[in-house]
Write an enzyme that holds these catalytic residues in place. Sequence first.
Site, PDB file in Angstrom:
ATOM      1  N   LYS A  35      37.724  25.014  -0.455  1.00  0.00           N
ATOM      2  CA  LYS A  35      38.340  25.636   0.721  1.00  0.00           C
ATOM      3  C   LYS A  35      38.398  27.149   0.558  1.00  0.00           C
ATOM      4  CE  LYS A  35      41.991  23.732   2.579  1.00  0.00           C
ATOM      5  NZ  LYS A  35      43.406  23.286   2.777  1.00  0.00           N
ATOM      6  N   PHE A 152      57.030  26.958  14.105  1.00  0.00           N
ATOM      7  CA  PHE A 152      57.037  26.308  15.414  1.00  0.00           C
ATOM      8  C   PHE A 152      55.710  26.586  16.117  1.00  0.00           C
ATOM      9  CE2 PHE A 152      61.445  27.377  14.358  1.00  0.00           C
ATOM     10  CZ  PHE A 152      62.053  26.128  14.461  1.00  0.00           C
ATOM     11  N   LEU A 153      54.626  26.245  15.438  1.00  0.00           N
ATOM     12  CA  LEU A 153      53.283  26.552  15.937  1.00  0.00           C
ATOM     13  C   LEU A 153      52.673  25.343  16.628  1.00  0.00           C
ATOM     14  CD1 LEU A 153      51.870  28.428  12.810  1.00  0.00           C
ATOM     15  CD2 LEU A 153      53.146  29.381  14.746  1.00  0.00           C
ATOM     16  N   PHE A 252      56.344  19.604  28.368  1.00  0.00           N
ATOM     17  CA  PHE A 252      56.374  18.304  27.691  1.00  0.00           C
ATOM     18  C   PHE A 252      56.806  17.179  28.631  1.00  0.00           C
ATOM     19  CE2 PHE A 252      56.178  21.227  24.244  1.00  0.00           C
ATOM     20  CZ  PHE A 252      55.476  20.567  23.248  1.00  0.00           C
ATOM     21  N   HIS A 254      54.461  15.749  30.784  1.00  0.00           N
ATOM     22  CA  HIS A 254      53.170  15.310  31.294  1.00  0.00           C
ATOM     23  C   HIS A 254      52.876  13.909  30.760  1.00  0.00           C
ATOM     24  CE1 HIS A 254      52.498  19.330  32.789  1.00  0.00           C
ATOM     25  NE2 HIS A 254      52.780  19.811  31.595  1.00  0.00           N
ATOM     26  N   ALA A 255      52.839  12.949  31.649  1.00  0.00           N
ATOM     27  CA  ALA A 255      52.595  11.565  31.232  1.00  0.00           C
ATOM     28  C   ALA A 255      51.202  11.419  30.634  1.00  0.00           C
ATOM     29  CB  ALA A 255      52.759  10.634  32.427  1.00  0.00           C
ATOM     30  N   GLY A 256      51.084  10.543  29.660  1.00  0.00           N
ATOM     31  CA  GLY A 256      49.801  10.351  29.006  1.00  0.00           C
ATOM     32  C   GLY A 256      49.828   9.189  28.039  1.00  0.00           C
ATOM     33  N   CYS A 263      52.704  16.729  13.421  1.00  0.00           N
ATOM     34  CA  CYS A 263      54.144  17.012  13.367  1.00  0.00           C
ATOM     35  C   CYS A 263      55.017  15.891  13.921  1.00  0.00           C
ATOM     36  CB  CYS A 263      54.446  18.312  14.116  1.00  0.00           C
ATOM     37  SG  CYS A 263      53.746  19.779  13.344  1.00  0.00           S
ATOM     38  N   LYS A 266      55.250  12.291  11.960  1.00  0.00           N
ATOM     39  CA  LYS A 266      55.887  12.312  10.640  1.00  0.00           C
ATOM     40  C   LYS A 266      57.294  12.895  10.679  1.00  0.00           C
ATOM     41  CE  LYS A 266      54.214  16.723   8.689  1.00  0.00           C
ATOM     42  NZ  LYS A 266      55.527  17.270   8.362  1.00  0.00           N
TER      43      LYS A 266
END
EC number: 1.1.1.22
Length: 433
Positions: A35, A152-153, A252, A254-256, A263, A266
């Site tokens: 990496k 808070f990304l 937040f 939006h139905a789906g 995040c 877990k």
Amino acid sequence: MRITMIGSGYVGLVSGACFSDFGHDVICVDKDAGKIEALEAGRMPIYEPGLEQLVAANVAAGRLTFSTDLAASVAGTDAVFIAVGTPSRRGDGHADLSYVFAATEEIAAAATGPTVVVTKSTVPVGTGDRVEAILREKRPDLDMPVVSNPEFLREGAAIGDFKRPDRIVIGTDDERARGVMRAVYRPLYLGESPIVFTGRRTSELIKYAANAFLATKITFINEIADLCEAVGADVKDVSRGIGLDNRIGKKFLHAGPGYGGSCFPKDTLALLKTAEDFETPMQIVEAVVKVNDSRKRAMGRKVLHALGDDAKGKTVALLGLTFKPNTDDMRDAPSIAIAQALDDAGVAVRAYDPEGMAAAKALMPALTYCRDAYEAATGADAVVIVTEWDAFRALDFARLKGVMAAPVMVDLRNVYARDGVEGAGFSYTAVGR
């Protein structure tokens, strides 16, 4: 300021690149030599819009470097950020903190003077206390206060979130540590980004509470979507109608097909384990986890229903595999459960995703992977929009219909209006509409 970022994954790399763009000297450390070699060559280990250019600019300016040598990187630094993974531990759902504590041990061995140790990783309440205990035991000769500074990304918008945050949470009661953290975030403070100073345990809990609440909003509107289908209402209008209330907010809602990613799955599990350890039941969060798990399987059944009574032997095109657009992250993506349900029913799956196919192939090798949406749809009995990438927002319906075996669209993200799709000759199934 001289900053060392331990862990060059999603959080560590984005945070390190942004800190260096503020003018700090940053070393991103990782044990994965491959990496680090790739980063030094300008190749990113993740897909995040704008990250490659940001890293290249700061490497060229000499403010951002990469290393596998933690000891040399920590020596003489002003602040050491721990940004290693904390995946769910098998069996109980608790966050696996082994990488955090291993990094702490190495910091203690490598430090050459006073430094502030900052946990950027998402960790359960009380982790900072344990990190501090390790440092005091190993290096009683050094002043190394421990700070909680959760991230808070949002994947796909991480750089903007870092540089224009809603808030910066810093958990510490140590005045010297507060001063160092003010200096670290000075560019954002000057831009009037609010800094919330609080106790370390409170800061750790803020991160989990925030993610659990957002997961709850997603799950709530998904259940409302089911009710909308049953009573003949439109969930998009319901979302707008309640989201305009500033006590609720439109984000937040939006139905789906359910939440996924690195995040929410877990962190909700880790919060439940913490609540269990402290004998404080969290029945709402328990229900959120249960409903979201069943949601993904239900979306598979929705697709099978759209195929008709006998789905076996038919072909479905899945458009979008990652858990959300503008990322290559496949962790807990709804597409995994949907593809499994289709495979169990004897349905062949052709798939396309703009960025996530390499990761998807490792998880779902039996799928047929295609070059674009139209190749995926060739010969398909239904096309299913799983992830709302921009590339799927203006599909050529005539071209799509021309290559498909049957004109059926299942829109799990409510990207399209029913009239437009049905007007093009398609059978259309949406969520909550």
